[in-house]
Design an enzyme around this catalytic site. Sequence first.
Site, mmCIF file in Angstrom:
data_model
loop_
_atom_site.group_PDB
_atom_site.id
_atom_site.type_symbol
_atom_site.label_atom_id
_atom_site.label_comp_id
_atom_site.label_asym_id
_atom_site.label_seq_id
_atom_site.Cartn_x
_atom_site.Cartn_y
_atom_site.Cartn_z
ATOM 1 N N ASP A 94 0.850 -1.179 0.000
ATOM 2 C CA ASP A 94 0.000 0.000 0.000
ATOM 3 C C ASP A 94 0.888 1.233 0.000
ATOM 4 O O ASP A 94 1.715 1.422 0.888
ATOM 5 C CB ASP A 94 -0.903 0.004 1.239
ATOM 6 N N GLU A 110 -1.592 -1.231 -6.043
ATOM 7 C CA GLU A 110 -2.834 -0.645 -6.500
ATOM 8 C C GLU A 110 -2.586 0.189 -7.743
ATOM 9 O O GLU A 110 -1.552 0.834 -7.862
ATOM 10 C CB GLU A 110 -3.364 0.260 -5.387
ATOM 11 N N ASP A 147 -3.325 1.417 6.674
ATOM 12 C CA ASP A 147 -2.489 1.061 5.523
ATOM 13 C C ASP A 147 -2.166 -0.433 5.494
ATOM 14 O O ASP A 147 -2.103 -1.036 4.426
ATOM 15 C CB ASP A 147 -1.184 1.872 5.529
#
Length: 272
Positions: A68, A152, A234
């Site tokens: 992340d 991501e 996170d």
Amino acid sequence: MDGTIKILSSNKLKVPVIGCLKTYERLPVVPDPKNVTISREADRWFISFKIDVTVAPTDKIVDVVGIDLGIKALATLSTGKIIKGTNSYRKHEKKLARLQRKVSRKVSGSANGHKAQVKVQKLHRKIANLRKDTLHKLTSQLCKNHAINAIEDLNVSGMLANHKLAKSIADMGFYEFRRQMEYKSELYGSKLIIVDRFYPSSKTCSNCGAIKDSLPLSERVFYCEHCHLKIDRDLNAARNLEKIGRATAKFTPVDNLEPTPLVEAVVKPTQA
Ligand SMILES: [Zn+2]
């Protein structure tokens, strides 16, 4: 200028028209470099070479890791590891602002104006180098040690529209992060999984899968009302990315990771 530049020694090269040049940094040991670019930044000259590198897969320590990318920390891994950013920009921001004011006060075209401008460019370069260095260390570590990295697909342009976020994102160099991840995955034989940007990695509980309606950025701890999981925001997102990475990897052939032995690849005829 292909093939016309000759490297003479560790710090000397011969360039057509210009002649012999001495370099500050050591030159690469390549007999005949392809694609040589000479450029100028601030008050310095740079020369870059494109060279062919042999892919060198490394032994992996962890199989699947979710990453992340954040504002508070540069990266939070699903293993629990946190990598802090340099925040290089902010550290030098005041100095940069002062220099920029100086430039705007000077008469453009004047010698002093030029001097101030070079100073600004130099500081910009310093910041960019610090940022690149941090990212290189991070991406090498990720691609060398993990078989699969799930990140991501950040909607960076959308996030840049949010002014507050924009600075942090630019600071962390997310574009550069992804670019490095892509080529280093290939270089070190790891697999990169880019998770769809619409997947709610932050709002989903990594334990039970319940999805929250909203989770403001200010909330640093994820609390699930269903299973009562309390976890760093996170880390929760990173664990969700790891899950997706694991699920995706199962259905996609992982060619350069575990080459399937030929014998196993032969489809056995099924008996009716
Ligand atoms: Zn839950």
